[in-house]
Motif scaffolding. Structure first.
Motif, short mmCIF file in Angstrom:
data_model
loop_
_atom_site.label_atom_id
_atom_site.label_comp_id
_atom_site.label_asym_id
_atom_site.label_seq_id
_atom_site.Cartn_x
_atom_site.Cartn_y
_atom_site.Cartn_z
N THR A 296 -13.27 4.85 -2.47
CA THR A 296 -12.41 5.51 -3.10
C THR A 296 -11.25 5.66 -3.06
O THR A 296 -10.40 4.64 -3.63
CB THR A 296 -12.64 6.64 -4.09
N VAL A 297 -11.19 5.99 -1.83
CA VAL A 297 -9.18 6.47 -1.09
C VAL A 297 -8.76 4.97 -0.85
O VAL A 297 -7.99 4.44 -0.96
CB VAL A 297 -9.37 7.21 -0.40
N LEU A 298 -10.02 4.19 0.40
CA LEU A 298 -9.46 3.96 1.21
C LEU A 298 -9.39 2.09 0.22
O LEU A 298 -8.61 1.44 0.22
CB LEU A 298 -10.73 3.34 1.79
N ASN A 299 -10.40 2.03 -0.60
CA ASN A 299 -10.06 0.84 -1.29
C ASN A 299 -8.57 0.31 -2.54
O ASN A 299 -8.45 -0.66 -2.80
CB ASN A 299 -11.47 0.44 -2.44
N PHE A 301 -6.14 2.16 -1.71
CA PHE A 301 -5.14 1.82 -0.67
C PHE A 301 -5.01 0.39 -0.40
O PHE A 301 -3.74 -0.25 -0.86
CB PHE A 301 -5.30 2.72 0.50
N MET A 302 -6.00 -0.38 -0.06
CA MET A 302 -5.55 -2.20 -0.19
C MET A 302 -5.24 -2.50 -1.27
O MET A 302 -4.60 -3.57 -1.11
CB MET A 302 -7.33 -2.06 0.20
N THR A 303 -5.67 -2.41 -2.17
CA THR A 303 -5.09 -2.47 -3.53
C THR A 303 -3.58 -2.90 -3.68
O THR A 303 -3.29 -3.51 -4.33
CB THR A 303 -5.91 -2.15 -5.34
N GLU A 304 -3.74 -1.42 -4.01
CA GLU A 304 -1.93 -0.62 -3.75
C GLU A 304 0.03 -1.55 -2.81
O GLU A 304 0.15 -1.10 -3.16
CB GLU A 304 -1.60 0.59 -3.88
N ARG A 305 -1.15 -1.10 -1.55
CA ARG A 305 -0.48 -2.02 -0.60
C ARG A 305 -0.13 -3.70 -1.09
O ARG A 305 0.76 -4.05 -0.71
CB ARG A 305 -1.09 -1.86 0.74
N GLN A 306 -1.63 -4.40 -1.50
CA GLN A 306 -1.24 -5.83 -2.11
C GLN A 306 0.05 -6.15 -2.85
O GLN A 306 0.64 -6.57 -2.83
CB GLN A 306 -2.20 -6.17 -2.68
N LYS A 307 0.07 -5.06 -4.14
CA LYS A 307 0.48 -4.45 -5.15
C LYS A 307 2.38 -4.26 -5.02
O LYS A 307 3.05 -5.43 -5.62
CB LYS A 307 -0.22 -4.08 -6.52
#
Length: 309
Positions: A296-299, A301-307
């Motif tokens: 949950t945390v890592l997914n 992070f990946m989503t928010e980093r892209q945004k």
């Protein structure tokens, strides 16, 4: 707790190492711009090879598949700035755990490992990471940096926090978040790890502090850490028990089944209000069960980093 050895045991963290390669493979199969453009700090896209260009960046795997020459284009480092905020008050040390490990975590242990895992990903992406720790006071601040020395310093600090035996009894979230917001000057992606338990501060005041974090156009993600089995579902053996508030010292004696339904309904309403408030102030709310894994945390992070990029 040895952070690096624990991270090496986490299958998700090992799989996360392969993410950048999986993104590149997506380009090979489709030869079109990846939806994860920018996630890798180096590879951007393919372009047709022109005679006379250097052969240094030719993608020979793709040549073997298509019989056409393409070169890899690289983009500059993104220099993402990410600031981790960790609540280290007494309630975060629930449940009591004698030997912290990947299969045996309390809230503070989960928060420490999650931040350490994110730091490793940020390090691989050549991004800068900072850390703030608070409880009854603003205990620690380190600005965003990307050096190896800085990385090791933060890991040492996190390791010490996970082993703390006398955590602060009060939680001054409201005051500390305002102080942290004043410290973070440049636009950053901010991750807050907390159980949202606090003393002597109304929820409205807490959200005022969270809004302050967004003042400089930061993106804020609230990771709400809970032991869902006991703190959400109140799943205890139905025998007389004393329930103690570790931060105020107050206690109550009761049979768990006598209030289980009312407790669950009250907690459900609280979570709903919390999610609505976060949505209202454009703060991403993520509920995390510490008995689960780090996906949950890592997914997130990946989503928010892209945004963010």
């Amino acid at each position: 707790m040895n952070l690096q050895s624990e991270l090496n045991k986490a299958s998700l963290f090992q799989n996360l190492e392969l993410l950048a390669n999986q993104v590149v493979e997506g380009f090979i199969s489709g030869i079109h711009k990846s939806p994860f453009h920018g996630f890798s700090a180096e590879f951007a896209e393919h372009k047709i090879y022109n005679n006379g260009e250097s052969t240094k960046h030719i993608d020979w795997k793709l040549f073997a598949k298509t019989d056409k020459l393409y070169t890899k284009r690289y983009e500059e480092e993104t220099n993402l700035r990410c600031h981790m905020i960790l609540d280290s008050s007494a309630s975060m040390y629930y449940p009591e755990v004698k030997n912290l490990g990947i299969e045996n975590l309390n809230k503070i242990g989960f928060g420490v490992l999650a931040i350490a895992a994110l730091m490793n990903v940020l390090k691989r992406q050549r991004d800068a990471v900072g850390l703030s720790v608070y409880s009854g006071a603003y205990d620690y601040f380190s600005p965003e940096k990307g050096s190896e020395r800085h990385h090791q310093m933060l890991l040492a600090k996190l390791g010490a926090i996970s082993l703390e035996t006398k955590p602060a009894q009060q939680t001054e979230t409201y005051t500390c978040l305002h102080l942290i917001a004043e410290k973070i000057k440049r636009r950053s992606l901010i991750f807050l790890f907390t159980d949202m338990f606090q003393t002597e501060t109304a929820d409205e005041k807490l959200f005022e502090a969270l809004r302050h974090l967004k003042y400089n156009k930061h993106e804020v993600v609230l990771f709400h850490l809970l032991d869902k089995e006991t703190e959400v579902h109140f799943d205890f053996e139905n025998t007389p028990k004393r329930f103690l508030d570790v931060e105020t010292g107050e206690h109550i004696d009761l049979y768990s089944d006598s209030i289980k339904e009312a407790y669950e309904n009250s907690v459900a309403r609280y979570f709903e209000d919390l999610k609505l408030k976060c949505a209202q102030y454009h703060i991403k709310y993520v509920g995390v069960d510490i008995r689960g894994n780090f996906s949950t945390v890592l997914n997130t992070f990946m989503t928010e980093r892209q945004k963010f990029l």
